[in-house]
Write a protein that holds these residues in place. Structure first.
Motif, PDB file in Angstrom:
ATOM      1  N   PRO A 144       0.805  -1.232   0.000  1.00 53.21           N
ATOM      2  CA  PRO A 144       0.000   0.000   0.000  1.00 53.21           C
ATOM      3  C   PRO A 144       0.840   1.286   0.000  1.00 53.21           C
ATOM      4  N   PRO A 145       1.899   1.414   0.825  1.00 57.14           N
ATOM      5  CA  PRO A 145       2.699   2.646   0.752  1.00 57.14           C
ATOM      6  C   PRO A 145       3.383   2.819  -0.606  1.00 57.14           C
ATOM      7  N   PHE A 146       3.856   1.733  -1.193  1.00 59.65           N
ATOM      8  CA  PHE A 146       4.503   1.807  -2.508  1.00 59.65           C
ATOM      9  C   PHE A 146       3.508   2.299  -3.549  1.00 59.65           C
ATOM     10  N   MET A 147       2.311   1.723  -3.537  1.00 57.16           N
ATOM     11  CA  MET A 147       1.308   2.108  -4.525  1.00 57.16           C
ATOM     12  C   MET A 147       0.837   3.543  -4.293  1.00 57.16           C
ATOM     13  N   SER A 148       0.721   3.945  -3.034  1.00 58.97           N
ATOM     14  CA  SER A 148       0.321   5.320  -2.731  1.00 58.97           C
ATOM     15  C   SER A 148       1.342   6.304  -3.279  1.00 58.97           C
ATOM     16  N   ARG A 149       2.608   6.008  -3.068  1.00 61.06           N
ATOM     17  CA  ARG A 149       3.658   6.889  -3.575  1.00 61.06           C
ATOM     18  C   ARG A 149       3.622   6.943  -5.103  1.00 61.06           C
ATOM     19  N   ALA A 150       3.495   5.777  -5.738  1.00 61.77           N
ATOM     20  CA  ALA A 150       3.463   5.719  -7.199  1.00 61.77           C
ATOM     21  C   ALA A 150       2.267   6.504  -7.742  1.00 61.77           C
ATOM     22  N   PHE A 151       1.109   6.378  -7.096  1.00 60.91           N
ATOM     23  CA  PHE A 151      -0.072   7.116  -7.534  1.00 60.91           C
ATOM     24  C   PHE A 151       0.149   8.616  -7.373  1.00 60.91           C
ATOM     25  N   GLY A 152       0.717   9.017  -6.234  1.00 60.01           N
ATOM     26  CA  GLY A 152       0.984  10.429  -5.996  1.00 60.01           C
ATOM     27  C   GLY A 152       1.940  11.011  -7.021  1.00 60.01           C
ATOM     28  N   GLU A 153       2.977  10.269  -7.367  1.00 62.07           N
ATOM     29  CA  GLU A 153       3.936  10.742  -8.376  1.00 62.07           C
ATOM     30  C   GLU A 153       3.270  10.870  -9.747  1.00 62.07           C
ATOM     31  N   ALA A 154       2.446   9.895 -10.092  1.00 66.09           N
ATOM     32  CA  ALA A 154       1.758   9.938 -11.389  1.00 66.09           C
ATOM     33  C   ALA A 154       0.776  11.103 -11.435  1.00 66.09           C
ATOM     34  N   ALA A 155       0.053  11.338 -10.343  1.00 63.15           N
ATOM     35  CA  ALA A 155      -0.906  12.436 -10.301  1.00 63.15           C
ATOM     36  C   ALA A 155      -0.188  13.781 -10.396  1.00 63.15           C
ATOM     37  N   ALA A 156       0.947  13.912  -9.719  1.00 65.80           N
ATOM     38  CA  ALA A 156       1.703  15.167  -9.768  1.00 65.80           C
ATOM     39  C   ALA A 156       2.230  15.423 -11.177  1.00 65.80           C
ATOM     40  N   THR A 157       2.671  14.378 -11.852  1.00 63.13           N
ATOM     41  CA  THR A 157       3.162  14.528 -13.229  1.00 63.13           C
ATOM     42  C   THR A 157       2.025  14.959 -14.153  1.00 63.13           C
ATOM     43  N   ALA A 158       0.879  14.324 -14.014  1.00 63.51           N
ATOM     44  CA  ALA A 158      -0.270  14.657 -14.855  1.00 63.51           C
ATOM     45  C   ALA A 158      -0.703  16.099 -14.600  1.00 63.51           C
ATOM     46  N   HIS A 159      -0.715  16.514 -13.358  1.00 63.36           N
ATOM     47  CA  HIS A 159      -1.102  17.883 -13.007  1.00 63.36           C
ATOM     48  C   HIS A 159      -0.120  18.883 -13.631  1.00 63.36           C
ATOM     49  N   ALA A 160       1.165  18.600 -13.520  1.00 61.38           N
ATOM     50  CA  ALA A 160       2.175  19.493 -14.084  1.00 61.38           C
ATOM     51  C   ALA A 160       2.043  19.593 -15.603  1.00 61.38           C
TER      52      ALA A 160
END
Length: 55
Positions: free
Chosen positions: A34-50
């Motif tokens: 769960p922490p790994f997936m949370s981090r990966a999701f957060g990174e992907a969301a930040a990239t998409a937002h940028a």
């Protein structure tokens, strides 16, 4: 995910049965997902937002 169990973890510590030690390892490894997936999701969301912001 690229995770490899260290060889030292394969040795059953004193006071543990092999079954109990394996169950402990599987639980510990499973709790890392769960922490790994949370981090990966957060990174992907930040990239998409940028990318949206730059467009």
């Amino acid at each position: 995910m690229g995770f490899e169990i260290p060889d030292a973890w394969r040795e059953v510590p004193a006071g543990w049965t092999e079954a109990a030690w394996r169950r402990n390892l599987y639980t510990a490894i499973g709790n890392g997902v769960p922490p790994f997936m949370s981090r990966a999701f957060g990174e992907a969301a930040a990239t998409a937002h940028a990318q949206r912001k730059a467009a």
